[in-house]
Scaffold this motif. Structure first.
Motif, PDB file in Angstrom:
ATOM      1  N   PRO B  14      43.373  47.490  52.492  1.00 48.08           N
ATOM      2  CA  PRO B  14      43.978  47.967  51.249  1.00 48.08           C
ATOM      3  C   PRO B  14      45.003  49.062  51.563  1.00 48.08           C
ATOM      4  O   PRO B  14      44.827  49.817  52.530  1.00 48.08           O
ATOM      5  N   THR B  15      46.069  49.113  50.771  1.00 46.40           N
ATOM      6  CA  THR B  15      46.977  50.247  50.892  1.00 46.40           C
ATOM      7  C   THR B  15      46.253  51.483  50.359  1.00 46.40           C
ATOM      8  O   THR B  15      45.211  51.374  49.713  1.00 46.40           O
ATOM      9  N   ARG B  16      46.839  52.642  50.618  1.00 46.58           N
ATOM     10  CA  ARG B  16      46.223  53.873  50.108  1.00 46.58           C
ATOM     11  C   ARG B  16      46.020  53.791  48.596  1.00 46.58           C
ATOM     12  O   ARG B  16      44.961  54.138  48.088  1.00 46.58           O
ATOM     13  N   GLU B  18      45.556  51.331  46.784  1.00 53.06           N
ATOM     14  CA  GLU B  18      44.561  50.328  46.372  1.00 53.06           C
ATOM     15  C   GLU B  18      43.119  50.779  46.598  1.00 53.06           C
ATOM     16  O   GLU B  18      42.180  50.115  46.150  1.00 53.06           O
ATOM     17  N   ILE B  19      42.937  51.858  47.322  1.00 49.00           N
ATOM     18  CA  ILE B  19      41.576  52.330  47.622  1.00 49.00           C
ATOM     19  C   ILE B  19      40.934  52.858  46.341  1.00 49.00           C
ATOM     20  O   ILE B  19      41.552  53.593  45.580  1.00 49.00           O
ATOM     21  N   ARG B  20      39.686  52.437  46.103  1.00 53.79           N
ATOM     22  CA  ARG B  20      38.961  52.874  44.911  1.00 53.79           C
ATOM     23  C   ARG B  20      37.727  53.673  45.306  1.00 53.79           C
ATOM     24  O   ARG B  20      37.015  53.294  46.234  1.00 53.79           O
ATOM     25  N   LEU B  21      37.471  54.726  44.567  1.00 56.50           N
ATOM     26  CA  LEU B  21      36.309  55.565  44.823  1.00 56.50           C
ATOM     27  C   LEU B  21      35.026  54.733  44.836  1.00 56.50           C
ATOM     28  O   LEU B  21      34.175  54.899  45.722  1.00 56.50           O
ATOM     29  N   GLU B  22      34.882  53.839  43.861  1.00 58.07           N
ATOM     30  CA  GLU B  22      33.658  53.029  43.786  1.00 58.07           C
ATOM     31  C   GLU B  22      33.460  52.211  45.063  1.00 58.07           C
ATOM     32  O   GLU B  22      32.336  52.065  45.554  1.00 58.07           O
ATOM     33  N   GLY B  23      34.553  51.661  45.584  1.00 60.82           N
ATOM     34  CA  GLY B  23      34.470  50.871  46.811  1.00 60.82           C
ATOM     35  C   GLY B  23      34.099  51.729  48.016  1.00 60.82           C
ATOM     36  O   GLY B  23      33.317  51.309  48.879  1.00 60.82           O
ATOM     37  N   VAL B  24      34.663  52.938  48.068  1.00 60.69           N
ATOM     38  CA  VAL B  24      34.332  53.863  49.159  1.00 60.69           C
ATOM     39  C   VAL B  24      32.848  54.221  49.107  1.00 60.69           C
ATOM     40  O   VAL B  24      32.149  54.208  50.131  1.00 60.69           O
ATOM     41  N   GLU B  70      37.538  46.855  54.256  1.00 59.62           N
ATOM     42  CA  GLU B  70      38.012  46.367  52.959  1.00 59.62           C
ATOM     43  C   GLU B  70      37.946  47.436  51.872  1.00 59.62           C
ATOM     44  O   GLU B  70      38.665  47.363  50.874  1.00 59.62           O
ATOM     45  N   ALA B  71      37.085  48.436  52.064  1.00 51.14           N
ATOM     46  CA  ALA B  71      37.018  49.542  51.108  1.00 51.14           C
ATOM     47  C   ALA B  71      38.077  50.604  51.403  1.00 51.14           C
ATOM     48  O   ALA B  71      38.282  51.517  50.600  1.00 51.14           O
ATOM     49  N   GLY B  72      38.737  50.484  52.560  1.00 47.13           N
ATOM     50  CA  GLY B  72      39.749  51.482  52.924  1.00 47.13           C
ATOM     51  C   GLY B  72      39.179  52.680  53.658  1.00 47.13           C
ATOM     52  O   GLY B  72      39.859  53.692  53.818  1.00 47.13           O
ATOM     53  N   ASP B  90      43.207  60.566  56.656  1.00 43.85           N
ATOM     54  CA  ASP B  90      44.389  61.049  55.935  1.00 43.85           C
ATOM     55  C   ASP B  90      44.468  60.435  54.545  1.00 43.85           C
ATOM     56  O   ASP B  90      44.740  61.133  53.558  1.00 43.85           O
ATOM     57  N   ASP B  91      44.239  59.123  54.478  1.00 48.21           N
ATOM     58  CA  ASP B  91      44.309  58.442  53.179  1.00 48.21           C
ATOM     59  C   ASP B  91      43.224  58.952  52.235  1.00 48.21           C
ATOM     60  O   ASP B  91      43.478  59.227  51.062  1.00 48.21           O
ATOM     61  N   LEU B  92      42.017  59.070  52.746  1.00 51.25           N
ATOM     62  CA  LEU B  92      40.892  59.488  51.900  1.00 51.25           C
ATOM     63  C   LEU B  92      41.049  60.951  51.469  1.00 51.25           C
ATOM     64  O   LEU B  92      40.785  61.289  50.312  1.00 51.25           O
ATOM     65  N   ASP B  93      41.499  61.793  52.390  1.00 51.00           N
ATOM     66  CA  ASP B  93      41.683  63.204  52.039  1.00 51.00           C
ATOM     67  C   ASP B  93      42.805  63.382  51.025  1.00 51.00           C
ATOM     68  O   ASP B  93      42.765  64.282  50.180  1.00 51.00           O
TER      69      ASP B  93
END
Lengths: 116, 116
Positions: B14-16, B18-24, B70-72, B90-93
């Motif tokens: 997923p691109t940055r 597209e990342i979803r908190l629920e998926g993480v 897939e969750a990023g 970096d993406d998550l932060d």
């Protein structure tokens, strides 16, 4: 006057020591359940299940509250005929300091970003 | 010399945005996946799948890395014949400031408590 059969209506909850991070994260990995937790956190008190205007059937809603309860995220208590829900903030903050705030912050940020 | 067919080996991420908190949170709701993320965070670089001595079959291990990708949460890149894994810190932060630190802190605290 006694209060008969209260125990039979008590719902099972994990003790604080039984709460697991993985279970908490699983409970919060659903948009409806995340929304419930955000509303409970914003309210700070106890809310009935019917307070939440979720776009799901009643049985699905009941399922979501049960997942949250069994993970130790919410406490569900019967008060008279109403089933009240409250965030187990003290337990979660004691076990995982800062985590609930970080999760609520992340959820708010995502809602702002996506217009949720 | 050209580097043929690299794109066919590229794994979908997923691109940055597209990342979803629920998926993480779902990705981190499993003890093996939480352990992978803790090791990647502690290392700070890229690690092969085989670096992780997980008590599961190879296909289960592959599944866990795929869920994380897939969750990023992780980036998986082929370097020569090795599939390397790195935390998308970096993406998550950027998306959820403070969340990864809070999750890692909670996981470390639970491991200390339970002797994990």
């Amino acid at each position: 006057m006694s209060t008969p059969a209260v125990s039979s209506r008590d719902l099972p909850h994990p003790t604080r020591a039984e709460i697991r991070l993985e279970g908490v994260l699983h409970a919060l990995s659903d948009p409806m359940r995340l929304r419930i937790v955000r509303e409970l956190a914003a309210d700070g008190g106890e809310l009935t299940c019917s307070h939440f205007d979720l776009p799901v059937t009643k049985s699905t809603s009941t399922h979501h509250f049960r997942v949250l309860r069994e993970a130790g995220v919410v406490r569900q208590i019967y008060r008279g005929t109403a089933k009240m829900n409250g965030l187990r903030r003290d337990d979660l903050d004691d076990l995982f300091p800062g985590l609930v705030d970080a999760l609520l912050g992340a959820a708010a940020r995502q809602a702002d970003r996506l217009g949720g």
